[in-house]
Enzyme design. Structure first.
Site, PDB file in Angstrom:
ATOM      1  N   SER A 184      13.587   4.185 -16.653  1.00 39.03           N
ATOM      2  CA  SER A 184      13.072   4.436 -15.312  1.00 39.03           C
ATOM      3  C   SER A 184      13.227   5.919 -14.990  1.00 39.03           C
ATOM      4  CB  SER A 184      13.834   3.599 -14.287  1.00 39.03           C
ATOM      5  OG  SER A 184      15.119   4.172 -14.094  1.00 39.03           O
ATOM      6  N   LYS A 185      12.789   6.255 -13.797  1.00 41.63           N
ATOM      7  CA  LYS A 185      12.828   7.648 -13.333  1.00 41.63           C
ATOM      8  C   LYS A 185      14.204   8.291 -13.463  1.00 41.63           C
ATOM      9  CE  LYS A 185       9.600   7.623  -9.657  1.00 41.63           C
ATOM     10  NZ  LYS A 185       9.499   7.476  -8.257  1.00 41.63           N
ATOM     11  N   ARG A 186      15.237   7.470 -13.368  1.00 41.31           N
ATOM     12  CA  ARG A 186      16.580   8.025 -13.480  1.00 41.31           C
ATOM     13  C   ARG A 186      16.783   8.724 -14.819  1.00 41.31           C
ATOM     14  NH1 ARG A 186      20.266   4.415 -14.325  1.00 41.31           N
ATOM     15  NH2 ARG A 186      18.741   2.785 -14.714  1.00 41.31           N
ATOM     16  N   GLY A 216      14.593  10.554 -16.355  1.00 41.36           N
ATOM     17  CA  GLY A 216      13.707  11.701 -16.528  1.00 41.36           C
ATOM     18  C   GLY A 216      12.277  11.287 -16.242  1.00 41.36           C
TER      19      GLY A 216
END
Ligand code: GLU
Length: 465
Positions: A238-240, A242
């Protein structure tokens, strides 16, 4: 039988690199088998679907070259067809109207939970006779009560589901709109899809979909469910972790060929080969080499793969990518050396096209400030004489090309009795602002005559304080 695959994203956000891998596998599988690949936009969730997301999907796939063999199909344009099939299932007795109210369904769920069972619809409207004027009915699919539904998954192997575990799913809501598992079947049937390749979050939908296929008298496709992609910490990517939006990678200067190479290898292998051209992927890809376990996304490896592709890609193909990156930085690619030259000088030092553009900045525009460390070390009073001698020698070079420029710099070093580095380094800092650049002759060619002479003056100005 001609292979027909599809990619069926829901347009509810950006195009995630995990979805791109799904699309890529479906595309490669079709190409490898001489088949066809299609794009279907699953936009029936009108609250969450946006035009922007549709554009992002089409743009992203386009950028990567994952072209479809027909224009995209939009589910929202097929409501008439879904209604027709719902009527057909009602008429054949494979579906029925359900008049249960929300309260009844809630009570049913609560009771099941109280018994410690999975909440499921108990089939009370299945036999009919519960019509009531004050309730707009849903339509439910009559799941076989007994027997098993077997999925011979091309990645996961055989998975057996007890039909008794599957309840009668709603295929049309009370407002008449069709539901997800149903539209997928109608579309896969009408598109004559032979292989459904998708994320394994859909595994539990598959027996339901197969049962609907059978009720329609159609042969279900083969299924291949792809394992998830994890971040380096083992949780779902996920976005966490990168950037996960594929178009961000375009902005960051990744090559489409590198993205495809890396994503292909994320869950598939061919011996220990890491670098593949697209033609090789098409030739070698098949589902039997897709891993059964989750893949781990490694941004450092992606960067390395990108660098390998920059090294292998013909200059002419990198030129427009460099132009795009320079323009993104507000630079004019025409206000400097020919882009071919810049690509050739910098390709071995750039892991991304963005990095190449950064390094190339000073060839297309005045650099703002000297790198302080480099300037403090090299633009010292003792460098004044060197830079003055260089200015005179370079101004006299008739042909502004690598060899004569290198000779001129070497000549100055010899005359002043200095090592070449003592002369080239101040010059490099003077004309690029930095301590690192390609060979001094190449650097001077890239900077150009006019800018070189003006920048030597600028450096002399700094030394003079
Ligand atoms: N629209 C679904 C998704 O985005 C895919 C459905 C399918 O591939 O069957 O997850």
């Amino acid at each position: 039988m001609k292979v027909r695959t599809r990619f069926a994203p829901s347009p509810t956000g950006y195009l995630h690199i995990g979805s791109v891998r799904t699309a890529l596998y479906a595309w490669l599988y079709a190409r490898h088998h001489g088949g066809e690949y299609f794009l279907r936009i699953e936009d029936t969730d009108r609250e969450r679907s946006t035009q922007e997301a549709v554009d992002a999907i089409i743009h992203g796939l386009d950028w990567l070259g994952l072209t479809a063999d027909a224009p995209p199909i939009f589910q929202t344009q097929r409501f008439d067809r879904y209604r027709e099939i719902i009527d057909r299932l009602l008429a054949s007795g494979h579906a029925y109207r359900c008049y249960c109210t929300r309260e009844e369904l809630d009570a049913m769920r609560a009771e099941a939970q109280a018994r410690g069972e999975k909440p499921r619809y108990d089939g009370r409207c299945r036999a009919g006779g519960r019509e009531r004027a004050d309730v707009a009915p849903t339509v439910r699919f009559k799941t076989p009560l007994e027997g098993e539904t077997v999925v011979d998954d091309l990645v996961k192997g055989r998975i057996v589901f007890d039909n008794a575990e599957l309840d009668d799913l709603v295929i049309a809501r009370s407002d008449g709109t069709p539901t997800y598992n149903f539209t997928v079947v109608v579309d896969d049937m009408d598109m004559r899809i032979t292989h459904v390749i998708r994320g394994d979050d859909h595994v539990n939908n598959t027996p339901r979909q197969i049962n609907i296929f059978r009720a329609l008298g159609a042969e279900p496709p083969a299924y291949a469910h792809l394992p998830m992609i994890h971040g380096p910490d083992g949780t779902k990517l996920s976005k966490r972790h990168g950037a996960v939006n594929v178009l961000e990678y375009r902005q960051m200067g990744y090559l489409p060929s590198a993205m495809l190479n890396y994503l292909a290898r994320l869950g598939w292998s061919h011996g220990d080969q890491e670098i593949f051209t697209l033609d090789e992927l098409i030739r070698l890809f098949d589902l039997d080499r897709v891993s059964r376990s989750a893949a781990s996304f490694d941004p450092m490896k992606l960067l390395w793969v990108n660098q390998q592709h920059i090294l292998r890609t013909p200059t002419a193909e990198l030129v427009p990518l460099l132009a795009e990156q320079l323009e993104r930085r507000g630079l004019d690619p025409a206000d400097g050396p020919p882009l071919e030259r810049t690509v050739e000088a910098l390709r071995e030092r750039s892991q991304t096209m963005a990095e190449m553009a950064e390094r190339a900045h000073c060839y297309y525009q005045e650099f703002e400030a000297f790198d302080e460390k480099a300037a403090e070390k090299h633009l010292v009073p003792a460098a004044r004489e060197v830079l003055e001698a260089l200015k005179a020698a370079l101004a006299a070079v008739p042909d502004w090309s690598e060899k004569p420029l290198e000779d001129a710099v070497a000549g100055v070093a010899e005359r002043l009795g200095l090592k070449l580095g003592k002369v080239a380094q101040p010059l490099r800092v003077a004309v690029t602002g930095q301590a690192a650049s390609p060979g001094i002759g190449t650097t001077l060619v890239l900077v150009g005559r006019e800018r070189t002479l003006a920048r030597i003056d600028r450096a002399l100005g700094r030394i003079a304080g």
